[in-house]
Design an enzyme around this catalytic site. Structure first.
Site, PDB file in Angstrom:
ATOM      1  N   HIS A  18      30.810  25.937   5.717  1.00  0.00           N
ATOM      2  CA  HIS A  18      31.295  24.973   4.736  1.00  0.00           C
ATOM      3  C   HIS A  18      32.796  24.746   4.857  1.00  0.00           C
ATOM      4  CE1 HIS A  18      27.529  26.052   2.163  1.00  0.00           C
ATOM      5  NE2 HIS A  18      27.253  25.277   3.191  1.00  0.00           N
ATOM      6  N   HIS A  41      18.733  18.905   5.489  1.00  0.00           N
ATOM      7  CA  HIS A  41      18.068  20.003   4.774  1.00  0.00           C
ATOM      8  C   HIS A  41      18.970  20.408   3.614  1.00  0.00           C
ATOM      9  CE1 HIS A  41      16.271  20.023   8.803  1.00  0.00           C
ATOM     10  NE2 HIS A  41      15.214  20.604   8.265  1.00  0.00           N
ATOM     11  N   GLU A 125      15.695  16.471   1.152  1.00  0.00           N
ATOM     12  CA  GLU A 125      15.072  17.771   0.864  1.00  0.00           C
ATOM     13  C   GLU A 125      13.569  17.579   0.698  1.00  0.00           C
ATOM     14  OE1 GLU A 125      13.920  21.343   0.468  1.00  0.00           O
ATOM     15  OE2 GLU A 125      16.043  20.957   0.917  1.00  0.00           O
ATOM     16  N   GLY A 151      13.139  16.873   6.702  1.00  0.00           N
ATOM     17  CA  GLY A 151      14.455  16.679   7.295  1.00  0.00           C
ATOM     18  C   GLY A 151      14.409  16.294   8.756  1.00  0.00           C
ATOM     19  N   ASP A 171      20.929  21.682   9.009  1.00  0.00           N
ATOM     20  CA  ASP A 171      21.056  23.059   8.522  1.00  0.00           C
ATOM     21  C   ASP A 171      19.685  23.548   8.062  1.00  0.00           C
ATOM     22  OD1 ASP A 171      21.893  25.439   7.463  1.00  0.00           O
ATOM     23  OD2 ASP A 171      23.029  24.577   5.806  1.00  0.00           O
TER      24      ASP A 171
END
Length: 288
Positions: A18, A41, A125, A151, A171
């Site tokens: 991040h 995701h 999602e 995703g 991710d």
């Protein structure tokens, strides 16, 4: 490896990926033209560190907890970490109202906090409950689309965005045995459709053979400008443990490789569990 993120939010891997994600968004903002971030995701967007899942593992104590204590105060950081981490840490502080550390922002919340009025976020999602939480988090926000979809399907369907500029974050939870192969194939398909976009591919450092095969496959794809950043908090080759975090960047912004080196060199001693910790930033392929 089952990486349901509510158990791991705010851990060392989140801090690493991040912090780099925030740097990419800041680079995108350096140009006036609008951009879009696509998170394939997305999860729930914001995680409660007092929830049962987070309390069960306590992983955030070894991640964001080492940068921000439970009182929300930053620890003293050596240069250039304060400048490089500033967008990321400001977003974490904002998610907690500037007070004690009770919540951790996932990429959707982090990105939404950082983007401008002209920029957009598409957060995907598949899990029904997680999507419901994600949609509720951004209800009424015209800059965010929360979409309930696989995703991997979104990755091949949503590029290029109409802005023709931006970032795709991939991710996945690594719940399936062939997730590394799926990650490689999905990225290559998306890149062929949108070769000028920035892509960030996250993977856990646990199965060294799988991570090595991913990097080898990326090199053999012939795709240029691929940068690999890794941070591990203990000896890498212990397959029964989650040892590190990898992030492969396609078309990284100019000088992001230098920023990533400075970030990981500074973060590693803070996040390390033992003397086996380390980091690396290297090009899988350069310009050509």
């Amino acid at each position: 490896m089952n990486y349901r993120h509510a158990y791991h939010a705010g851990n060392f891997a989140d801090v690493m990926k991040h912090a780099i994600l925030a740097r990419i968004v800041e680079h995108l903002k350096a140009k006036e033209k609008p951009f879009r971030v696509i998170d394939t995701h997305a999860g729930v967007g914001l995680y409660d560190l007092s929830a049962d899942e987070a309390l069960k593992t306590g992983e955030w104590h070894g991640g964001i907890g080492r940068l921000l204590g439970e009182d929300g105060r930053r620890i003293p950081l050596p240069a250039p970490l304060p400048e490089l981490l500033s967008p990321y840490l400001e977003a974490v502080a904002a998610a907690n109202g500037g007070g004690s550390l009770m919540a951790y922002p996932g990429p959707p919340w982090l990105v939404r906090h950082l983007i401008r009025r002209t920029d957009r976020l598409t957060a995907v999602e598949l899990h029904p409950q997680d999507h419901a939480a994600l949609a509720a988090l951004f209800a009424g926000d015209t800059q965010v689309k929360a979409i309930e979809l696989d995703g991997w399907l979104a990755l091949s369907s949503f590029v290029p965005p109409k802005e023709r500029r931006g970032l795709v974050l991939i991710d996945p939870p690594f719940e399936e045995r062939d997730e590394f192969e799926t990650l490689l194939a999905g990225f290559v398909r998306a890149y062929r459709k949108w070769p000028t976009g920035i892509y960030a591919l996250w993977y856990p450092i646990k199965n060294i053979a799988a991570a090595t095969a991913l990097r080898r496959g990326l090199h053999e794809s012939g795709i240029p400008k691929l940068l690999a950043a890794e941070l591990w908090v203990r000896e890498r080759a212990t397959p029964d443990r989650f040892n590190g975090s990898g992030l492969i960047l396609a078309n990284p912004p100019w000088r992001l490789d230098e920023e990533a080196k400075a970030l990981l060199a500074g973060l590693m001693p803070i996040l390390a569990d033992d003397a086996g910790a380390g980091w690396s930033v290297e090009w899988i392929r350069g310009e050509t």
